[in-house]
Write a protein that holds these residues in place. Structure first.
Motif, short mmCIF file in Angstrom:
data_model
loop_
_atom_site.label_atom_id
_atom_site.label_comp_id
_atom_site.label_asym_id
_atom_site.label_seq_id
_atom_site.Cartn_x
_atom_site.Cartn_y
_atom_site.Cartn_z
N LEU A 158 0.81 -1.21 0.00
CA LEU A 158 0.00 0.00 0.00
C LEU A 158 0.84 1.27 0.00
CD1 LEU A 158 -2.76 -1.24 2.44
CD2 LEU A 158 -3.00 -0.85 -0.01
N ALA A 159 2.11 1.17 0.44
CA ALA A 159 2.99 2.33 0.36
C ALA A 159 3.21 2.77 -1.08
CB ALA A 159 4.34 2.01 1.01
N VAL A 160 3.12 1.81 -1.99
CA VAL A 160 3.28 2.10 -3.42
C VAL A 160 1.93 2.41 -4.07
CG1 VAL A 160 4.06 1.17 -5.64
CG2 VAL A 160 5.37 0.69 -3.55
N GLU A 161 0.90 1.61 -3.71
CA GLU A 161 -0.41 1.77 -4.35
C GLU A 161 -1.19 2.95 -3.78
OE1 GLU A 161 -2.52 -1.88 -3.96
OE2 GLU A 161 -1.10 -3.02 -5.20
N GLY A 176 11.04 2.60 -6.80
CA GLY A 176 11.36 3.88 -7.42
C GLY A 176 10.22 4.86 -7.37
N SER A 177 9.39 4.76 -6.33
CA SER A 177 8.20 5.60 -6.23
C SER A 177 8.51 6.88 -5.45
CB SER A 177 7.07 4.84 -5.52
OG SER A 177 5.96 5.66 -5.29
N SER A 178 8.03 8.01 -5.98
CA SER A 178 8.20 9.29 -5.29
C SER A 178 6.88 10.00 -5.06
CB SER A 178 9.13 10.21 -6.10
OG SER A 178 8.60 10.44 -7.39
N GLU A 179 5.76 9.35 -5.40
CA GLU A 179 4.46 9.96 -5.20
C GLU A 179 4.09 9.94 -3.72
OE1 GLU A 179 1.52 8.13 -7.60
OE2 GLU A 179 2.57 8.47 -9.50
N TYR A 231 7.53 1.07 4.72
CA TYR A 231 7.07 2.10 3.78
C TYR A 231 8.25 2.60 2.95
CZ TYR A 231 5.04 6.65 2.35
OH TYR A 231 4.59 7.75 1.64
N VAL A 232 9.34 2.98 3.61
CA VAL A 232 10.50 3.53 2.90
C VAL A 232 11.13 2.47 2.00
CG1 VAL A 232 12.83 4.47 3.20
CG2 VAL A 232 10.97 5.22 4.71
N ARG A 233 11.32 1.28 2.51
CA ARG A 233 12.00 0.24 1.73
C ARG A 233 11.22 -0.11 0.48
NH1 ARG A 233 12.76 -5.50 1.53
NH2 ARG A 233 14.97 -6.00 1.15
N ALA A 234 9.91 -0.23 0.60
CA ALA A 234 9.09 -0.60 -0.56
C ALA A 234 9.12 0.50 -1.62
CB ALA A 234 7.66 -0.88 -0.12
#
Length: 530
Positions: free
Chosen positions: A77-80, A117-120, A109-112
């Motif tokens: 969910l950190a990415v989605e 490569g997510s910055s949103e 959260y940070v590791r995922a």
């Protein structure tokens, strides 16, 4: 305060009954084999987060399995849904008052996001900073990262920790948390993240240097001469051992301890002798509400006089002190079960204050309390003997006592009404509950529902498969509220309008029933719902 989420009826209808992506199970079941429904991932994570103690085994899941499930959900969910996940983690550490879950979640959260490569959404740095609210937590988060992910700590973690260090490191916090019992000392944290002092705190540079010396050169570490707290502390430490007891039990003793930043834990080692009643009397004025609660048996062993005990009891029962402690009600219930009779009234009053926000629901209410075997096996932590069955009974009883008209029922393999009188103490009613085997929720609903205006169920949701088939025993227009106290993945009923599942162990969640019925929109308990 734990306030539960509400997923829209449409969203629940579409997602609640399908297996998790990648699962081969076409017909998911509870751990007891009854029909189950897989929750939408955000709902699953919220419920797991508020119902779980990290590394704590439960009846159906090992602590490791639950921890892995929690970390995997946060990572996904950190990415989605990064804004939603960041909101959850901030809320867990703030209103939720759950330290370990928020720290472990922030690391995941940070590791995922780095891996993807997510910055949103909220930055990694800001999320790390937000969950660190106590001065020992920067070290705890770094220790967790290194133990779990390796010694290569990424820059967003270091910068977030450095931001928190500038907020949290003070002379008083150094005395309390920079001890040998902590794996990461203040000096270790400063060496790793290279935090610079806050320009608005001119004293912090000297404090940082002292923390580094305490860690790496303790033989020559000298407290800054301008720091009154540290110099007063050093003066106490330099007092000859045979003079220490008289120093704190004599005139001005309590004030002297406060001025030197001495806690009851540090005094216990500093004295080199027993903590007798006179010492405790000197310490009590500076002790916080939870320190008082944890030491009730120590007070009794030391022979604390009744007059002093009355002052302690008054603070324990004080509504403002209870609010400041921000503890789950089961803390007071556990203390009540083990404390001497002279503390009983104060603890019961404190428990009542914890439950003060339970709504006075109008009309007729059916309250079902799960008393199955799994509710007795699972405890809230390995340090407590208090089980979920008793916690459920306390909450269910409080709901019934506050409602305009309520039927209180215990259920398991069989079910039965639990008698109570209006205004009766919660803990008196608790004595009338029993152990009832398996979890046949459907049978209990069919047996006891009699045109009630609503149904409230306090359970771990792991229902048996033995209930006869047929339609939902509760009409669709009647709201059913389930409080899941364990955070298991399978739900005992489908998501649909008027069916709501909450997580958590405090009275805040109970307010959601009133909000829903008054027509207000029930949302996640933080502002960002992205």
């Amino acid at each position: 305060m734990l306030v539960a989420p509400h997923v829209s009826a449409a969203a629940r209808h579409l997602t609640a009954t399908r297996p998790v992506p990648g699962s081969t199970a076409r017909e998911p079941h509870t751990y007891e084999g009854g029909p189950a429904y897989i929750r939408e991932p955000r709902e699953e994570l919220f419920l797991l987060a508020v119902g779980n103690f990290v590394s704590q085994d439960t009846f159906y899941e090992s602590g490791a399995d639950r921890d892995d499930r929690y970390t995997a959900l946060v990572a996904r969910l950190a990415v989605e849904h990064p804004a939603w996940t960041a909101g959850l983690l901030r809320w867990l550490r703030g209103e939720g008052n759950m330290r370990t879950a928020s720290l472990v979640g922030a690391a995941a959260y940070v590791r995922a996001r780095l891996a993807a490569g997510s910055s949103e959404g909220p930055s990694n740095r800001s999320v790390v900073d937000a969950v660190l609210q106590r001065a020992d937590e920067p070290g705890e988060l770094l220790a967790h990262w290194i133990a779990t992910y390796g010694r290569q700590v990424p820059q967003p973690v270091k910068r977030g920790v450095a931001d928190a260090v500038r907020r949290l490191y003070t002379s008083r916090s150094l005395l309390k948390y920079d001890t040998a019992s902590h794996g990461f000392r203040f000096g270790d944290v400063l060496n790793l993240v290279h935090a610079s002092p806050d320009p608005a705190k001119p004293w912090q540079g000297a404090l940082f240097r002292y923390a580094l010396d305490r860690r790496h050169h303790p033989d020559r570490a000298a407290a800054p001469a301008t720091d009154r707290l540290l110099t007063a502390h050093r003066a106490l430490l330099d007092t000859p051992v045979d003079e220490r007891r008289a120093l704190i039990t004599g005139p001005g003793g309590p004030e002297r301890l406060v001025a030197a930043g001495m806690t009851w834990e540090s005094v216990a080692g500093w004295l080199h002798g027993p903590m007798d009643a006179a010492v405790w009397e000197a310490l009590i004025p500076a002790m916080g509400p939870m320190a008082l609660l944890r030491n009730l048996r120590n007070f009794d062993r030391a022979g604390l006089p009744d007059e002093a005990a009355e002052r302690v009891a008054a603070r324990i029962a004080d509504p403002e002190e209870v609010a400041r402690a921000r503890q789950f009600p089961f803390r007071y219930l556990a203390a009540h079960q083990h404390a001497a009779p002279r503390w009983a009234a104060a603890l019961e009053a404190a428990l009542g204050h914890c439950l003060a926000n339970v709504p006075a629901l109008p009309g007729r209410t059916l309250v079902l309390v799960d008393r199955s075997d799994s509710m007795f096996w699972d405890t809230h932590s390995e340090r407590s003997r208090l089980n979920r069955a008793d916690t459920a009974a306390v909450f269910g009883t409080a709901l019934a006592l506050r409602a305009e008209q309520a039927d209180l029922v215990e259920f398991g393999w069989r079910s039965a009404p639990v008698p109570y009188a209006p205004g009766e103490p919660v803990l008196d009613v608790l004595k009338r509950f029993h152990t009832l085997g398996g979890t046949d929720t459907t049978k209990a609903l069919r047996t006891h529902y009699r045109d009630h205006d609503r149904v409230l169920v306090v359970t771990d949701e792991q229902a048996l498969p033995h209930a006869p088939g047929g339609p939902d025993p509760i009409p669709r227009e009647v709201p059913v509220y389930t409080w899941n106290l364990a955070g298991y993945r399978p739900a005992h009923g489908p998501g649909r309008p008027n069916r709501h599942t909450f997580g958590g162990l405090t009275d805040g969640a109970f307010r959601m029933a009133g909000l829903i019925e008054s027509g207000r929109r029930a949302a996640w308990p933080w502002t960002d719902e992205a």
